[in-house]
Design a protein around this motif. Structure first.
Motif: not given
Length: 406
Positions: A164-191
């Protein structure tokens, strides 16, 4: 009266050779050792051909065993349901009730859906809108990871609360493309800013999710007006009733237009990949056979030269009582030993190459029996074939011709 010409003295009989069969191999070894550089170079072709064949079969066997292990671990009872096309060529959608209807089928153990979300995801709000990294955003049911029997590399998956909240789970390739290797960070999704709560491990049966960002359906509906129509429905069926479940899924997912529903089995794609690898293996085996044939021609050339250079040796042995068969056998044994030596080195090189490659991929090292046994057999055949003509040529030399160097 004619005087009778004195009779010619009888030609002394050649001594009888007492060469034992075991001594023939000793003589063959001495013949090769006396010219080590030439012997080594002539065996290189056979070694390369055998090494290629062993490595190809070993890598193929190790890869196939790993693939079969993956299929067994993930199960062959996963089915996917996706909307097809209408008779007019238009893309249709699954009805919102499809997940609930499919879950009621007897052979179905579990079902979870994903839906398209009209949004893009970026590392931050400073990234250009064109740099999407080809990451797709889906809304996902909380039971998706359980249905896929997937695992998380970091964090947690969506549940009834986080969906119900703005939380996201990433696939391994998506995380690598975004340069993310840990949780707790913020992403700009849909503005909007979304927090990363989990990163999945690769999903061999659902590779389309490896480069995806998953959010809950409630937040997707609230923020992006996403409908409940599923773009893909993942179904885990009873292993004993997979075929029955596949037959019932179209009518259950879309009762009004069952013919517009596509049902597939992801494990079949993995099996097709294994079959494609078998075709590629046959191609490389052909290249190895060509290299082996070239090595056999090299051995034949070396043996012909050896016969010409060792005519005095052949003549001396014939004068001491060696038979044509013994001369023929000696040179044939030399060619066979030369090919076997090259084959042994080739098998060792092939096993070493397979072991290094399997270790880099994390596979178990598997060398099929046909690889090393076939390598030894091929070396024997190549050696016998390459040495036959030189051996016959050496046996045809008479003691007088050989000693005269004719």
């Amino acid at each position: 009266m004619r005087t009778r010409a004195p009779a010619r003295p009888a030609r002394p009989a050649l001594p009888v050779s007492r060469l034992r069969p075991a001594d023939t191999w000793s003589l063959a070894v001495l013949g090769l050792v006396s010219r080590p550089a030439r012997a080594a170079l002539s065996a290189v072709g056979v070694a390369l051909g055998i090494a290629t064949m062993v490595a190809v079969l070993g890598v193929s066997g190790s890869s196939r065993a790993q693939l079969v292990e993956q299929i067994d671990a993930l199960g062959t009872n996963l089915l996917t349901v996706a909307p097809g096309q209408s008779f007019g060529g238009q893309t249709v959608t699954l009805p919102p009730s499809a997940p609930a209807m499919v879950a009621r089928i007897g052979p179905v153990i579990g079902a979870a859906a994903i839906g398209d979300v009209n949004a893009q995801v970026y590392r931050n709000d400073r990234i250009s809108a064109a740099n999407t990294n080809a990451i797709t955003v889906y809304s996902a049911d909380a039971g998706l990871l359980r249905t896929l029997q997937g695992q998380l590399a970091r964090g947690r998956f969506l549940d009834a609360a986080t969906a119900r909240y703005p939380a996201v789970v990433l696939g391994p390739d998506a995380a690598a493309a975004l340069g993310i290797d840990r949780t707790g960070v913020l992403l700009w999704l849909g503005n909007r800013w979304f927090g990363v709560i989990g990163i999945m491990r690769p999903l061999p049966l659902a590779p389309e999710l490896d480069r995806a960002a998953l959010i809950g359906y409630p937040v997707a509906r609230r923020l992006f007006a996403t409908t409940r129509n599923a773009s893909t429905l993942y179904v885990r069926a009873d292993p004993e009733r997979v075929t029955q479940a596949a037959d019932l899924l179209p009518a259950a997912a879309d009762p009004q237009n069952p013919e517009q529903t596509q049902v597939s089995r992801p494990s079949s794609a993995l099996q097709a990949r294994a079959d494609a690898q078998s075709t590629l293996t046959a191609l490389f085996l052909g290249l190895g056979a060509v290299a082996l044939l070239v090595g056999g021609v090299g051995i034949a050339n070396v043996m012909v030269i050896s016969v010409l250079e060792r005519r005095s040796e052949i003549g001396l042995r014939r004068a001491l009582g060696a038979t044509k068969g013994q001369i023929r056998t000696q040179f044939l044994c030399e060619a066979i030993l030369l090919a076997i030596a090259g084959g042994a080195v080739g098998i060792a090189l092939g096993v070493l190459a397979t072991g290094i490659y399997a270790q880099t991929k994390g596979w178990a090292l598997i060398i099929p029996t046909t690889a090393w046994a076939g390598g030894i057999g091929a070396a024997l055949l190549i050696g016998a074939g390459a040495g036959l003509v030189p051996a016959v040529r050496a046996a045809r030399l008479s003691p007088t011709e050989a000693l005269r160097g004719v």
